[in-house]
Enzyme design. Structure first.
Site, PDB file in Angstrom:
ATOM      1  N   ARG A  33      14.783   5.019   7.155  1.00 53.30           N
ATOM      2  CA  ARG A  33      15.251   3.892   6.334  1.00 53.30           C
ATOM      3  C   ARG A  33      16.779   3.795   6.324  1.00 53.30           C
ATOM      4  NH1 ARG A  33      11.028   3.743   1.176  1.00 53.30           N
ATOM      5  NH2 ARG A  33       9.521   2.354   2.193  1.00 53.30           N
ATOM      6  N   LYS A  85      -9.070   4.667   2.174  1.00 54.01           N
ATOM      7  CA  LYS A  85      -9.828   3.954   1.149  1.00 54.01           C
ATOM      8  C   LYS A  85      -9.896   2.458   1.359  1.00 54.01           C
ATOM      9  CE  LYS A  85      -9.348   5.756  -3.131  1.00 54.01           C
ATOM     10  NZ  LYS A  85      -8.490   6.024  -4.307  1.00 54.01           N
ATOM     11  N   GLY A 137       2.599   2.533   4.567  1.00 51.33           N
ATOM     12  CA  GLY A 137       2.188   3.898   4.231  1.00 51.33           C
ATOM     13  C   GLY A 137       2.128   4.874   5.382  1.00 51.33           C
ATOM     14  N   GLY A 193       4.191  -0.437   0.501  1.00 48.94           N
ATOM     15  CA  GLY A 193       3.529  -1.381  -0.421  1.00 48.94           C
ATOM     16  C   GLY A 193       3.879  -2.837  -0.145  1.00 48.94           C
TER      17      GLY A 193
HETATM   18  C1  3PG Z   1       8.423   2.348  -1.103  1.00 47.20           C
HETATM   19  O1  3PG Z   1       8.761   3.489  -0.766  1.00 47.20           O
HETATM   20  O2  3PG Z   1       7.317   1.856  -0.819  1.00 47.20           O
HETATM   21  C2  3PG Z   1       9.429   1.508  -1.817  1.00 47.20           C
HETATM   22  O3  3PG Z   1      10.650   2.154  -1.879  1.00 47.20           O
HETATM   23  C3  3PG Z   1       8.956   1.086  -3.178  1.00 47.20           C
HETATM   24  O4  3PG Z   1       8.815   2.179  -4.036  1.00 47.20           O
HETATM   25  P1  3PG Z   1       7.943   2.000  -5.344  1.00 47.20           P
HETATM   26  O5  3PG Z   1       6.513   1.898  -4.919  1.00 47.20           O
HETATM   27  O6  3PG Z   1       8.217   3.205  -6.196  1.00 47.20           O
HETATM   28  O7  3PG Z   1       8.392   0.721  -6.030  1.00 47.20           O
HETATM   29 MG    MG Z   2       5.304   2.735  -2.693  1.00 50.50          MG
END
Ligand code: 3PG
Ligand code: MG
Length: 412
Positions: free
Chosen positions: A37, A198, A355, A378
């Site tokens: 990142r 899942k 993920g 996410g």
């Molecule tokens: C992630 O790693 O998916 C983002 O930085 C968002 O983090 P969070 O799910 O804690 O908002």
């Molecule tokens: Mg996250």
């Protein structure tokens, strides 16, 4: 199509640019263990520096829940960012307040600051505008370059996009164009490969994808619930009993939308979830009562390779098996390599994200041969669900109203 005005289109010299990025990176014993990142936002920062802006960087790290917590400090990220940029980065131990303001004011163009975790303040996650105003004091121009956090309506994301002249960073632009090229205006035929453990976490994703893609390839633990919905016994494999009906409904709906659903035809089965557990390969309808499906089998691998060979666009989310345990990554790795080869031959656009996906493609050694690998987890999934991401929406709204008021000129 989203059309942003990016920071490349504005004059930033001698200005202070407040930039929201996602430096939520893994840290072990005070060291960043994956710099992906950081590397991916570095070009936007380096460009601002080159153009003589003062750059003030905001990020969250982990989920400290509105309180100061040393284990979630961004301090260890500053040297890693300095390495990526090849220049000094000054870390400030807070992200608002007079001390922070003074340090920034005293700095020269070309200096880079990394501020402490915005989530140490409760106002961040609440999207509190008072907190956002304290942040907004720190710069004149806002650059939104945190696509992977843009599913959060937080103060430093949506709040700042409301308060300041706002522009997209390079990573934001790249992430969105990659997703659009795979999902909104793809070259057909298209397929989504959706894996992972899942089904419950991916229902909304599947429901949207079956309306958009020509084919959906389902693998990983979630395939088991689909197999069960087709009346195939899966022994002791991971399943979600309360999702069997949902799986059946998704397959029926895919039939209506003419989306072909591919499931494994053979599987690798073990009796324990462990590396190198004794295992056999069997046709999918011959899993023993004690068996646990941990990967797709060689016939499925060949079928998936053949399927990829007829595609123009592939969207990849999630592994096909328990790739973190040897040798149950074989399916994921073989299919990922096949996709990467097709990309190298110019025959396939392959976009991956979400993920575990990046970890799986890294383990397969092919992440850099995919057309695009998203930094988002996410946010990537929410985009695949067809949802509007608040951070993206706020940026578009800011730019639309600035355009209307004649405050922004589209340079390109
Ligand atoms: C992630 O790693 O998916 C983002 O930085 C968002 O983090 P969070 O799910 O804690 O908002
Ligand atoms: Mg996250």
């Amino acid at each position: 199509m989203h059309s942003f005005i990016t920071v490349e289109d504005v004059d930033v010299a001698w200005h202070t640019v407040l930039m929201r990025v996602d430096l939520n990176v893994p840290i072990r014993e005070g060291k960043v263990t994956d710099t992906t990142r950081i590397a991916r936002v570095a070009p936007t920062i380096a460009d601002l520096v080159k153009r003589r802006a003062k750059v003030v960087i905001l990020s969250h790290l982990g989920r400290p829940k509105g309180k100061r917590a040393p284990e979630y400090s961004l301090a260890p990220v500053a040297p890693a960012l300095a390495d990526a940029l090849g220049q000094e980065v000054t870390f400030l131990p807070d992200c608002i307040g007079p001390d922070v303001e003074q340090a920034i004011t005293a700095a020269k163009p070309g200096e880079v600051f990394l501020l402490e975790n915005v989530r140490f303040h409760a106002g961040e996650e609440k999207g509190d505008m008072e907190f956002a105003r304290s942040l907004a004091k720190l710069g004149e121009i806002f650059v939104s370059d945190a696509f992977s956090s843009s599913h959060r309506a937080h103060a430093s994301i949506t709040g700042l996009a409301e308060l300041m002249p706002a522009y997209a960073g390079r990573l934001m632009g790249d992430e969105i164009s990659a997703l659009e090229s795979a999902l909104e205006s793809p070259k057909r035929p298209t397929a989504a490969l959706v894996g992972g453990a899942k089904i419950s976490s991916k229902i909304a994703v599947l429901e949207n994808l079956i309306t958009k893609m020509d084919r959906v390839i389902i693998g990983g633990g979630m395939a088991n619930t689909f197999l069960l919905a087709k009346g195939i016994e899966v022994g002791k494999s991971l399943i979600e009993a309360d999702m069997v009906e949902t799986a059946a409904r998704i397959m029926a709906k895919a039939g209506e939308t003419n989306c072909e659903v591919l499931l494994p035809s053979d599987v690798v089965v073990a009796e324990s979830f462990a590396a190198n557990a004794p295992h056999v390969t069997v046709p999918v309808d011959q899993v023993s009562a004690e068996g646990m499906i941990l990967d797709v089998g060689p016939r499925t691998i060949e079928e998936l390779k053949a399927s990829l060979g007829t595609l123009s666009t592939l969207l990849w989310n999630g592994p096909l098996g328990a790739f973190e345990l040897e040798p149950f990554g074989n399916g994921t790795f073989a299919v990922a390599r096949a996709a990467a080869d097709l990309v190298s031959d110019g025959k396939l656009v392959a976009v991956a994200g979400g993920g575990d996906t990046v970890a799986a493609l890294n383990a397969a050694g092919v992440a850099d041969r995919f057309t695009y690998v998203s930094t988002a987890g996410g946010a990537f999934l929410e985009w695949l669900e067809g949802r509007e991401l608040p951070g993206v929406a706020a940026l578009l709204k800011n730019q639309a109203s600035a355009r209307k008021n004649g405050q922004l000129e589209e340079v390109r």
